[in-house]
Design an enzyme around this catalytic site. Sequence first.
Site, PDB file in Angstrom:
ATOM      1  CD  GLU A 173      -1.304  -0.227   3.647  1.00  0.00           C
ATOM      2  OE1 GLU A 173      -1.998  -1.254   3.683  1.00  0.00           O
ATOM      3  OE2 GLU A 173      -1.413   0.686   4.460  1.00  0.00           O
TER       4      GLU A 173
ATOM      5  CB  CYS B  19       6.694  -2.476  15.829  1.00  0.00           C
ATOM      6  SG  CYS B  19       8.391  -2.082  15.348  1.00  0.00           S
TER       7      CYS B  19
ATOM      8  CB  CYS C 126       3.560  -1.768  13.284  1.00  0.00           C
ATOM      9  SG  CYS C 126       3.659  -1.437  11.523  1.00  0.00           S
TER      10      CYS C 126
ATOM     11  N   GLY D  27       6.877  -2.439   5.691  1.00  0.00           N
ATOM     12  CA  GLY D  27       8.240  -2.948   5.578  1.00  0.00           C
ATOM     13  C   GLY D  27       9.284  -2.094   6.254  1.00  0.00           C
TER      14      GLY D  27
ATOM     15  CG  HIS E  19       7.844   4.429  18.337  1.00  0.00           C
ATOM     16  ND1 HIS E  19       7.367   5.613  17.823  1.00  0.00           N
ATOM     17  CD2 HIS E  19       7.929   3.585  17.269  1.00  0.00           C
ATOM     18  CE1 HIS E  19       7.175   5.488  16.522  1.00  0.00           C
ATOM     19  NE2 HIS E  19       7.523   4.275  16.156  1.00  0.00           N
TER      20      HIS E  19
ATOM     21  CB  CYS F 209       2.221   1.525   7.873  1.00  0.00           C
ATOM     22  SG  CYS F 209       2.829   1.713   9.528  1.00  0.00           S
TER      23      CYS F 209
HETATM   24  N1  SAH Z   1       9.911   0.097   9.322  1.00  0.00           N
HETATM   25  C1  SAH Z   1      10.121   1.509   9.301  1.00  0.00           C
HETATM   26  C2  SAH Z   1       9.155   2.278   8.416  1.00  0.00           C
HETATM   27  C3  SAH Z   1       7.703   1.911   8.384  1.00  0.00           C
HETATM   28  S1  SAH Z   1       6.571   2.492   9.582  1.00  0.00           S
HETATM   29  C4  SAH Z   1      10.128   2.061  10.692  1.00  0.00           C
HETATM   30  O1  SAH Z   1       9.880   1.314  11.632  1.00  0.00           O
HETATM   31  O2  SAH Z   1      10.453   3.227  10.872  1.00  0.00           O
HETATM   32  C5  SAH Z   1       6.531   4.239   9.531  1.00  0.00           C
HETATM   33  C6  SAH Z   1       6.289   4.821  10.932  1.00  0.00           C
HETATM   34  O3  SAH Z   1       4.958   4.561  11.390  1.00  0.00           O
HETATM   35  C7  SAH Z   1       7.225   4.248  11.986  1.00  0.00           C
HETATM   36  O4  SAH Z   1       7.693   5.265  12.829  1.00  0.00           O
HETATM   37  C8  SAH Z   1       6.299   3.318  12.745  1.00  0.00           C
HETATM   38  O5  SAH Z   1       6.799   3.016  14.008  1.00  0.00           O
HETATM   39  C9  SAH Z   1       5.013   4.114  12.739  1.00  0.00           C
HETATM   40  N2  SAH Z   1       3.813   3.362  13.069  1.00  0.00           N
HETATM   41  C10 SAH Z   1       3.551   2.054  12.888  1.00  0.00           C
HETATM   42  N3  SAH Z   1       2.319   1.736  13.336  1.00  0.00           N
HETATM   43  C11 SAH Z   1       1.802   2.885  13.821  1.00  0.00           C
HETATM   44  C12 SAH Z   1       0.550   3.219  14.422  1.00  0.00           C
HETATM   45  N4  SAH Z   1      -0.391   2.287  14.627  1.00  0.00           N
HETATM   46  N5  SAH Z   1       0.366   4.494  14.777  1.00  0.00           N
HETATM   47  C13 SAH Z   1       1.304   5.453  14.575  1.00  0.00           C
HETATM   48  N6  SAH Z   1       2.489   5.204  14.013  1.00  0.00           N
HETATM   49  C14 SAH Z   1       2.740   3.923  13.646  1.00  0.00           C
END
Ligand code: SAH
Length: 353
Positions: free
Chosen positions: A90, A114, A117, A163, A220, A337
């Site tokens: 996506e 994570c 996520c 990813g 985070h 994401c």
């Molecule tokens: N893998 C990479 C990039 C993808 S995620 C990374 O971890 O940075 C892009 C961002 O969105 C990251 O900071 C991730 O931690 C955050 N993210 C993931 N799920 C989320 C959610 N439910 N709410 C807010 N941010 C989120």
Amino acid sequence: MMPADLASMDMDELSALMAGLGEPKFRAGQVLSWLARGVRPEGMKNIPASLRKKLEEIPFGGAEIIEQKHSQKDETVKFLYELDDGNIVEGVLMTYSYGRTLCISSQVGCRMGCAFCASTLNGKVRDLTAGEMLSEVTAVERLIPTADGKKRTVTNIVMMGCGEPLDNYDNTIRFLRRATAADGLGISPRNISVSTCGLVPKIYSFIEDAPHITLCISLHAPNDELRRRTMPVANAYSLSELIPAAKHYADVTGRRVIFEYALIEGVNSSEEHACELAALLRGINCHVNLIPLNSVKERRLNGVSRKKAAEFAALLEKLHVSATVRRELGTDIDGACGQLRNKHIRSQEEEGV
Ligand code: SAH
């Protein structure tokens, strides 16, 4: 090494390909200019049919938009792409005063695990090729051309979709080279951001290979104990390794490193956490992007209110750490994401596909 798919190739590789096929050298440049627009061999109008046929036998590395969701609240559009093997990723297009930012995916799924996520819920299926990532951009440009037909629709790219880009390192670097090359997408490296959960050795390689690209680090949490609760990568690399890597980026490039911090209710969003974060980042040329966590249906973690996020930002600023709350776009279309892809997969399962 020669990439397996056409869309990943650069001028030298296409020249070698043409030589191997017994074709004149100038065909390489013609093919490359079609590739910069994401056009498949059958659409390459100035290429003879015999060569088009040969090119069609090579995997392309495409990403076709199969679904679009337009936000009713702002101009955000969410895309589902189908790759040539049927896998789904996506992207999100966001409109700002300075232009349009496309958020792209680098892997089908993710193996970083994570807790908050959606992308990682079913693990990693496979890496995307550089060509597939380029195709995510060119598919949007074909769908939404600019009014003058010249300038690019997509002015900025963030690698923040599904990813972990640095877990797909070589393809990501190849993508960045093609995205910034004049004979590729021609996008300024300053307008491209790569986000990582913190693969420390790869951050050092990235500083060497792509120093002009903006580096974002998903933090985070202000300490290891808390970070390990939501981010398994924190077991592999502690903050005593990650923070110096971030500082090294800022020192070597002279540019701010961006820290992303998703505020989770009752987990990492208290005043004490803000103070601890400020102490951790003291002396680093950085900026903190705060975002109230987007609740994911499959996870029992909730975001804080906008008001609380603003208070957290104000406290960081008071402690001399630059911080803003990220504008929330596309909240009505599963902007975070992995959410739309998961919904798509779930609906296919329900339909028994
Ligand atoms: N893998 C990479 C990039 C993808 S995620 C990374 O971890 O940075 C892009 C961002 O969105 C990251 O900071 C991730 O931690 C955050 N993210 C993931 N799920 C989320 C959610 N439910 N709410 C807010 N941010 C989120």
